[in-house]
Design a protein around this motif. Structure first.
Motif, PDB file in Angstrom:
ATOM      1  N   UNK A  36      39.367 102.028  45.350  1.00 20.52           N
ATOM      2  CA  UNK A  36      40.266 103.187  45.315  1.00 20.52           C
ATOM      3  C   UNK A  36      39.552 104.532  45.267  1.00 20.52           C
ATOM      4  N   UNK A  37      38.332 104.576  44.686  1.00 21.25           N
ATOM      5  CA  UNK A  37      37.653 105.858  44.544  1.00 21.25           C
ATOM      6  C   UNK A  37      36.644 106.120  45.656  1.00 21.25           C
ATOM      7  N   UNK A  38      36.712 105.315  46.716  1.00 22.44           N
ATOM      8  CA  UNK A  38      35.879 105.594  47.887  1.00 22.44           C
ATOM      9  C   UNK A  38      34.405 105.604  47.573  1.00 22.44           C
ATOM     10  N   UNK A  39      33.792 106.792  47.695  1.00 23.70           N
ATOM     11  CA  UNK A  39      32.339 106.928  47.546  1.00 23.70           C
ATOM     12  C   UNK A  39      31.895 107.147  46.101  1.00 23.70           C
ATOM     13  N   UNK A  40      32.817 107.361  45.174  1.00 21.31           N
ATOM     14  CA  UNK A  40      32.437 107.789  43.831  1.00 21.31           C
ATOM     15  C   UNK A  40      31.599 106.742  43.094  1.00 21.31           C
ATOM     16  N   UNK A  41      31.936 105.470  43.227  1.00 27.87           N
ATOM     17  CA  UNK A  41      31.229 104.416  42.493  1.00 27.87           C
ATOM     18  C   UNK A  41      30.483 103.452  43.424  1.00 27.87           C
ATOM     19  N   UNK A  42      30.266 103.846  44.665  1.00 33.44           N
ATOM     20  CA  UNK A  42      29.768 102.892  45.662  1.00 33.44           C
ATOM     21  C   UNK A  42      28.436 102.266  45.283  1.00 33.44           C
ATOM     22  N   UNK A  43      27.522 103.044  44.708  1.00 32.08           N
ATOM     23  CA  UNK A  43      26.212 102.494  44.396  1.00 32.08           C
ATOM     24  C   UNK A  43      26.244 101.577  43.186  1.00 32.08           C
ATOM     25  N   UNK A  44      26.982 101.927  42.169  1.00 33.36           N
ATOM     26  CA  UNK A  44      26.963 101.125  40.945  1.00 33.36           C
ATOM     27  C   UNK A  44      27.925  99.938  41.042  1.00 33.36           C
ATOM     28  N   UNK A  45      29.124 100.130  41.561  1.00 35.07           N
ATOM     29  CA  UNK A  45      30.066  99.020  41.718  1.00 35.07           C
ATOM     30  C   UNK A  45      29.653  98.140  42.894  1.00 35.07           C
ATOM     31  N   UNK A  46      29.108  98.742  43.949  1.00 37.56           N
ATOM     32  CA  UNK A  46      28.697  97.989  45.113  1.00 37.56           C
ATOM     33  C   UNK A  46      29.862  97.689  46.031  1.00 37.56           C
ATOM     34  N   UNK A  47      29.698  96.687  46.891  1.00 32.53           N
ATOM     35  CA  UNK A  47      30.749  96.322  47.830  1.00 32.53           C
ATOM     36  C   UNK A  47      30.593  94.867  48.233  1.00 32.53           C
ATOM     37  N   UNK A  48      31.662  94.299  48.805  1.00 33.82           N
ATOM     38  CA  UNK A  48      31.612  92.960  49.390  1.00 33.82           C
ATOM     39  C   UNK A  48      31.542  93.100  50.901  1.00 33.82           C
ATOM     40  N   UNK A  49      31.141  92.021  51.550  1.00 35.26           N
ATOM     41  CA  UNK A  49      31.095  91.990  53.000  1.00 35.26           C
ATOM     42  C   UNK A  49      31.220  90.564  53.482  1.00 35.26           C
TER      43      UNK A  49
END
Length: 614
Positions: free
Chosen positions: A164-177
């Motif tokens: 939901x917060x887009x780029x704000x937490x991208x590095x610490x929360x990470x992402x799935x793929x």
């Protein structure tokens, strides 16, 4: 009349043919009997299974992935129901024709087709592969009315990961793929299938197994036309647990806004100095984690690679920087505790230091005159630390840095995390083929030279000064929450390491760092009503070479904590290429501290800017 023998010959011929036919029939019966024996006796189990599989289908059922939440319950990673079209290559009579027709029917982009080709190259032909996720209602309807024209193609319901917060937490929360063969080597392959997502970075990657949950299945009955007509057996999937973190949304937002609003490249790490809980972890510029969920498009990937700010780099725990004058408090503690100087030691600063025919300038070339430790820290007096470096020597300098956690990974619950570089004479000989000179120690004494640290290491080290001498282990995750029962399972921290810092040394350095905020180079970080201790730093970074000289730019750094006597937050800030002053990191630190300690108040304007270098 003479009798003929023709009837006898004809009868014999008939009997011969009849015997031959009987033999052929017997042989055919033997073949049939042999085949029946093969099917029903010798290979009974094999063909029984094949017959069973011909009328049932095992359908995996994905578990709902656990949510990731901030400390006050804001959702940082969630699941959204969506529809996707998937293609099973070995069930299509003409794959190329099928893909061409689907592209026209659904108005798919070349990027969609390229991602499909990339996924297909990494998977078996019997695995279903997502061609397009997040289908619109119109696309779903278009496929539904032409289902018979596309064998091997179906619309399936998915839970789509969303940030939901887009780029704000991208590095610490990470992402799935999308999952790859390489991913399956690191995880339990039986708990995944071809079209699954898997955690790639950040918390998503580190806590993949428990966020993932356990896959279920359905055994479907299939009729002669290949349609599902019933469910024979079902095993419900086990949902992944929700992950509650120590992250504070307001603090993360304040730190990110302070960097991004000024177009700064850099990082902010905020810890609870008493236990290492990560309150904020910002790297700027950042990227939208949602781009990666279904496989990033070529256009988005190229935009990230071409960005000179390198948004994919997590500067908070993988950015390496000379700490500059932020190293001075740590050398001060070690020097006092080792008896190199006393807490009342003072020396004269004329504006430069001479050693072996070389002049080492202070940032204030006019000098500071007589300087004690409090003044040296408050005004970042380089000459004081040039002289201290010579007194300490490289062995004691290295001991200092290792003691406070530099040169080794901080052990945070995130993938990666660089150790940085603590230079030694052995390292220099091995990598630069040169001996260690006293001049190297002089430069190291002000946090320059070969020394490289991360913002996370700086936040951890300054926490040890704030909390009375304990080196904490940073941790982002707080607890697991069962989504069905609400049961909470705390995630324990490693116990802080007691550094056994001499109270006299600790008091002297804390006094100097508090003076740095009250009257010295950190003055603009001060907030009315909050006591803060800190230290600025300026690190020269070589950017090029022109006219026979190396061209430098300066990184701006700050480390500190608040309140001074009852610390609740420790902060490390790095702003890259800040120019010739150190002030850029100060408003970022000020906004971060205020967001945590004064969440409902405006901290007001900062004090008048002093235009200081250190």
């Amino acid at each position: 009349m003479k009798k003929t023998s023709t009837p006898l010959i004809s009868g014999q011929y008939f009997r011969n043919r009849l015997g031959l036919a009987a033999i052929l029939v017997l042989l055919l019966l033997l073949v049939v009997l042999a085949r029946l024996l093969d099917l029903q006796v010798l290979h009974y189990q094999k063909f029984r299974q094949l017959a069973h599989d011909n009328h049932v289908a095992l359908v995996p059922v994905n578990p709902p992935r656990g949510l990731i939440l901030a400390d006050h319950g804001q959702i940082l990673a969630q699941n959204q129901p969506t529809y996707a079209v998937e293609v099973t290559p070995d069930q299509t009579s003409d794959l190329d024709s099928t893909l061409d027709r689907l592209q026209k029917l659904l108005d798919l982009s070349d990027g969609d087709m390229a991602r499909f080709d990339k996924s297909m190259a990494a998977k078996a032909s019997f695995d279903p592969i997502i061609l397009k996720a997040n289908l619109s209602p119109q696309q779903v309807a278009a496929l539904a009315v032409r289902k018979a024209d596309f064998p091997g193609v179906r619309v399936t319901a998915l839970m789509h990961r969303n940030y939901p917060f887009g780029a704000l937490f991208s590095h610490v929360v990470g992402y799935v793929g999308p999952i790859t063969a390489a991913d399956l080597k690191r995880h339990q392959a039986e708990n995944y299938r071809g079209r699954d997502y898997i955690g790639k970075t950040g918390l998503e990657g580190h806590y993949e197994q428990r966020l993932r949950g356990q896959m279920g299945y359905q055994i479907k009955q299939i009729n002669a036309e290949g349609l599902q007509v019933g469910t024979l057996e079902e095993q419900e999937p086990l949902a992944g647990d929700n992950l509650m973190t120590h992250l504070r949304l307001r603090v993360q937002e304040a730190a990110a806004n302070a960097l991004e609003s000024n177009h700064y490249r850099g990082a902010v790490v905020a810890l609870d100095p008493n236990d290492g809980h990560v309150l904020a972890m910002v790297s700027s510029p950042s990227f939208d984690a949602n781009w990666f969920v279904d496989g990033i498009s070529t256009a988005h990937w190229r935009s990230l690679l071409d960005n000179p700010g390198h948004p994919l780099t997590d500067r908070a725990d993988n950015g390496l920087y000379p700490p500059g004058s932020c190293a001075k408090p740590f050398f001060s503690i070690q020097a006092i505790q080792s008896g190199v100087i006393g807490p009342d030691f003072q020396t004269y600063c004329p504006g430069n230091f001479q050693l072996g025919g070389h002049t080492y300038w202070d940032w204030n070339r006019g000098g500071f005159g007589e300087t004690n430790l409090t003044k040296a820290l408050a005004w970042s007096v380089d000459v004081f630390y040039y002289k201290l470096a010579v007194k300490m020597g490289i062995q004691l300098q290295d001991q200092t840095l290792w003691r406070f956690g530099f040169g080794k990974s901080p052990g945070i619950d995130l993938p990666g995390g660089l150790a940085g570089l603590v230079p030694t004479p052995q390292w220099k000989r091995a990598h630069l083929h040169a001996p260690w000179y006293t001049g190297d120690s002089v430069i190291l004494g002000i946090g320059q030279g070969y020394l490289l640290v991360t913002p996370l290491q700086l936040a951890r080290a300054v926490s040890a000064i704030a909390n009375g001498g304990y080196l904490v282990q940073p941790q982002v995750a707080k607890e697991w929450v069962n989504p069905s029962t609400g049961e909470r399972s705390p995630i324990p921290n490693a116990a802080p390491e007691n550094l056994h810092i001499d109270p006299v040394a600790l008091h002297a350095v804390r006094q100097g760092m508090e003076a740095c905020v009250n009257t010295g180079t950190c003055h603009t970080v001060s907030i009315p009503g909050i006591s803060i201790a800190g230290k600025t730093g300026t690190a020269q970074i070589p950017e090029g070479y022109a006219h026979g000289r190396t061209i430098y730019n300066n990184d701006s750094l700050f480390i500190g904590w608040a309140p001074v006597d009852h610390p609740k937050i420790a902060v490390a800030v790095v702003v890259e290429n800040g120019g010739h002053n150190a002030w850029q990191a100060l408003p970022v630190a000020r906004a971060t501290i205020a967001a945590y300690l004064q969440p409902d108040r405006d901290p007001g304007p900062p004090p008048a800017h002093l235009h200081l270098q250190h």
